[in-house]
Write an enzyme that holds these catalytic residues in place. Structure first.
Site, PDB file in Angstrom:
ATOM      1  CE  LYS A 233      -3.626  -2.329   2.633  1.00  0.00           C
ATOM      2  NZ  LYS A 233      -4.289  -2.394   3.954  1.00  0.00           N
TER       3      LYS A 233
ATOM      4  CB  ALA B  47      -1.327   0.674   8.329  1.00  0.00           C
ATOM      5  CG  ASP B  48      -3.228  -5.393   6.019  1.00  0.00           C
ATOM      6  OD1 ASP B  48      -4.169  -4.911   5.343  1.00  0.00           O
ATOM      7  OD2 ASP B  48      -3.207  -6.575   6.398  1.00  0.00           O
ATOM      8  CD  GLN B  49      -5.580  -4.839  13.586  1.00  0.00           C
ATOM      9  OE1 GLN B  49      -6.733  -4.532  13.317  1.00  0.00           O
ATOM     10  NE2 GLN B  49      -4.993  -4.471  14.716  1.00  0.00           N
TER      11      GLN B  49
ATOM     12  CB  ALA C  99       2.316  -4.703   9.232  1.00  0.00           C
TER      13      ALA C  99
END
Length: 197
Positions: free
Chosen positions: A58, A73-75, A110
């Site tokens: 991203k 960001a990612d989760q 992250a």
């Protein structure tokens, strides 16, 4: 100061940055997360590695067309080694919360920073959350009050609100649980000239 862009549709992440006093713009990343997740899982990537890779993807994608620093960001949610995505409906959220009830799951959050199409920093944190053995009656009332807002959360809960009542124990960084490991990100933004040291 260097411009900052958040490559995310997440209202929670934007709220965290705003509350921290960061000036930024938001751009939706052109990344097909479902396709990327399928490919990563087929390659044997762990749920944590999936979050790390998507955060970088991203940030890199948006930074190709934006000046300054871009935050991606990612989760991901992991239960017994399995990756679970956001629920698509309240019924699916009910099933997910029933599955998580009385168990401990991991949230992998992250974050990555990119400039000019290149990732220059990334970080990930894992929190462990244990849900209490709540009753079906409590779950029904919770879902009725929370409504479709919980569909924006990978776990089907919003810890910053009434979702806190679902838990008996939490280990990990609060900001990471909300989806953005903030303190290491702030340090990086200061180092890169986007915030006053």
């Amino acid at each position: 100061m260097i411009a900052v862009t958040l490559a995310s549709r997440s209202a929670a992440r934007a709220a965290i940055l705003r509350a921290a006093g960061i000036a930024f713009q938001t751009v939706s990343p052109d990344v097909d997360e479902a396709v990327a997740k399928r490919g990563l899982r087929a390659e044997g990537a762990t749920p944590r590695a999936v979050a790390e890779t998507l955060a970088r993807m991203k940030a890199i994608a948006v930074s190709r067309d934006r000046a300054g620093l871009v935050i991606g960001a990612d989760q991901t949610l992991e239960l017994d080694g399995e990756l679970h995505d956001k629920a698509a409906s309240l019924e699916e959220a009910r099933r997910r919360l029933t599955l998580l009830r009385g168990k401990t799951h991991a949230l992998h959050a992250a974050v990555a920073v990119a400039r000019g199409g290149v990732a220059i920093w990334d970080h990930a944190e894992t929190a462990r959350l244990t849900m209490r053995a709540f009753s079906d009656r409590f779950l029904d009332r919770y879902l009725a009050r929370a409504g479709e807002a919980i569909l924006t959360s990978v776990g089907g809960y919003q810890l910053e609100g009434e979702g806190a009542q679902l838990f008996e124990a939490i280990e990990g960084d609060y900001f990471a649980i909300l989806g953005l490991p903030l303190l290491p990100l702030l340090e990086t933004l200061r180092r890169e000239g986007a915030l006053t040291p």
